[in-house]
Motif scaffolding. Structure first.
Motif, PDB file in Angstrom:
ATOM      1  N   ARG A  84      55.463 -31.355-123.211  1.00 35.90           N
ATOM      2  CA  ARG A  84      54.234 -31.424-122.268  1.00 35.90           C
ATOM      3  C   ARG A  84      53.122 -32.218-121.928  1.00 35.90           C
ATOM      4  NH1 ARG A  84      49.854 -28.109-126.172  1.00 35.90           N
ATOM      5  NH2 ARG A  84      51.820 -26.794-127.038  1.00 35.90           N
ATOM      6  N   ARG A  85      53.047 -32.231-120.987  1.00 35.71           N
ATOM      7  CA  ARG A  85      52.521 -33.914-119.805  1.00 35.71           C
ATOM      8  C   ARG A  85      51.603 -34.248-121.117  1.00 35.71           C
ATOM      9  NH1 ARG A  85      50.665 -32.808-114.443  1.00 35.71           N
ATOM     10  NH2 ARG A  85      52.889 -32.548-113.512  1.00 35.71           N
ATOM     11  N   ALA A  86      51.563 -35.625-120.502  1.00 32.42           N
ATOM     12  CA  ALA A  86      50.748 -36.160-121.692  1.00 32.42           C
ATOM     13  C   ALA A  86      49.779 -37.543-120.593  1.00 32.42           C
ATOM     14  CB  ALA A  86      51.575 -36.845-122.868  1.00 32.42           C
ATOM     15  N   LYS A  87      48.458 -37.120-121.117  1.00 36.84           N
ATOM     16  CA  LYS A  87      47.419 -37.872-120.559  1.00 36.84           C
ATOM     17  C   LYS A  87      48.273 -39.948-120.264  1.00 36.84           C
ATOM     18  CE  LYS A  87      44.062 -34.817-121.479  1.00 36.84           C
ATOM     19  NZ  LYS A  87      42.661 -34.905-122.068  1.00 36.84           N
ATOM     20  N   PRO A  88      47.783 -40.424-119.525  1.00 37.44           N
ATOM     21  CA  PRO A  88      48.484 -41.620-119.538  1.00 37.44           C
ATOM     22  C   PRO A  88      47.494 -42.107-120.358  1.00 37.44           C
ATOM     23  CG  PRO A  88      47.744 -40.340-117.445  1.00 37.44           C
ATOM     24  CD  PRO A  88      46.558 -39.361-118.447  1.00 37.44           C
ATOM     25  N   HIS A  89      46.508 -41.855-120.315  1.00 38.51           N
ATOM     26  CA  HIS A  89      45.661 -42.972-122.041  1.00 38.51           C
ATOM     27  C   HIS A  89      46.282 -43.085-123.616  1.00 38.51           C
ATOM     28  CE1 HIS A  89      43.017 -39.244-122.709  1.00 38.51           C
ATOM     29  NE2 HIS A  89      43.022 -40.121-123.711  1.00 38.51           N
ATOM     30  N   HIS A  90      46.849 -41.331-123.272  1.00 37.77           N
ATOM     31  CA  HIS A  90      48.016 -41.415-124.704  1.00 37.77           C
ATOM     32  C   HIS A  90      48.867 -42.625-123.960  1.00 37.77           C
ATOM     33  CE1 HIS A  90      45.655 -37.386-125.332  1.00 37.77           C
ATOM     34  NE2 HIS A  90      45.369 -38.073-126.465  1.00 37.77           N
ATOM     35  N   LEU A  91      49.755 -42.398-123.028  1.00 33.53           N
ATOM     36  CA  LEU A  91      51.585 -43.649-122.978  1.00 33.53           C
ATOM     37  C   LEU A  91      50.476 -43.976-122.864  1.00 33.53           C
ATOM     38  CD1 LEU A  91      52.246 -41.396-120.496  1.00 33.53           C
ATOM     39  CD2 LEU A  91      53.199 -40.938-122.652  1.00 33.53           C
TER      40      LEU A  91
END
Length: 237
Positions: A84-91
């Motif tokens: 599922r899509r991850a949030k930018p700050h997690h990446l």
């Protein structure tokens, strides 16, 4: 959007919303079978550089095969496995943790070698492949920085850590899944480094609910592990 706890069922839906023991067994059996096949066939590749490229490719393939076996047990969306899509700050955090994982992994590997006396370099073929020329380096990067992280994160985090997190306290699930991930790399100096990656990737999965931060972390770690020895050798270090 409210997320379901792994292993829960949605009202009116008899199927669990995340993997369980059935998926672990199916994926584990597929991974074990693939591992045994690779253990027999990979030594037949005599060229060291080619051996390294093929080794990285099959590492990712084994994870993808295991993931496919687990996902095929009971039909449901891939989001149940953390696809599922991850949030930018997690990446972004994952990329930074990938560098940290390399540093911690290097230290723990040195400690392992010092304590155990095991000084073997099990990544010789990967390093040889990276140093074998432009095209070989490109293949190593595709295999080691993309395919291997994708396959291993899909199975070890999307299936294994995901299922275990639903049934035990978080710290137990993180350590157990990381230990199994490390053991899958063999009893050698890489075991310690793999354990570090496994712990950080499992924590990222728990925080984000997505396998993609783990893929980024894993890819950055692998890229650094490939580039540092190559650059050091070219610098004459």
């Amino acid at each position: 959007m409210t997320e379901n706890t792994p292993g829960e069922t949605v009202p009116g839906n008899a199927r669990p919303t995340a993997p369980g023991w059935l998926e672990i067994l199916a994926g584990g059996a597929a991974y074990a079978a693939s591992f045994l096949l690779v253990a027999v066939l990979l030594p037949l590749v005599e060229n060291v550089a080619v051996h390294g490229v093929v080794g990285l490719l099959v590492s990712g393939a084994m994870g993808l095969i295991a993931f496919a076996a687990a996902a095929a047990v009971r039909i449901r969306g891939l989001a149940a496995f953390g696809v599922r899509r991850a949030k930018p700050h997690h990446l972004l955090l994952a990329a930074l943790l990938g560098l940290l994982a390399y540093l911690l992994g290097t230290v723990t590997a040195i400690v392992y070698m010092t304590v155990s006396g095991d000084m073997q370099n099990v990544q010789t073929s990967y390093q040889a492949a990276a140093a074998a020329g432009r095209w070989s380096l490109a293949l190593v990067f595709v295999a080691g920085v993309t395919i291997t992280p994708l396959g291993e994160e899909a199975f070890f985090r999307g299936v294994l850590a995901n299922a275990v997190l639903a049934r035990y306290r978080a710290w137990i699930a993180v350590l157990v899944s990381a230990a199994i991930f490390a053991l899958a790399h063999g009893i050698n100096p890489v075991l310690a480094a793999a354990f570090v990656v496994g712990v950080l990737a499992a924590l990222l999965f728990r925080w984000s609910g997505s396998i993609w931060p783990g893929v980024v972390l894993h890819g950055v770690n692998n890229a650094t592990a490939l580039l540092v020895p190559l650059l050091a050798a070219r610098a004459g270090v």
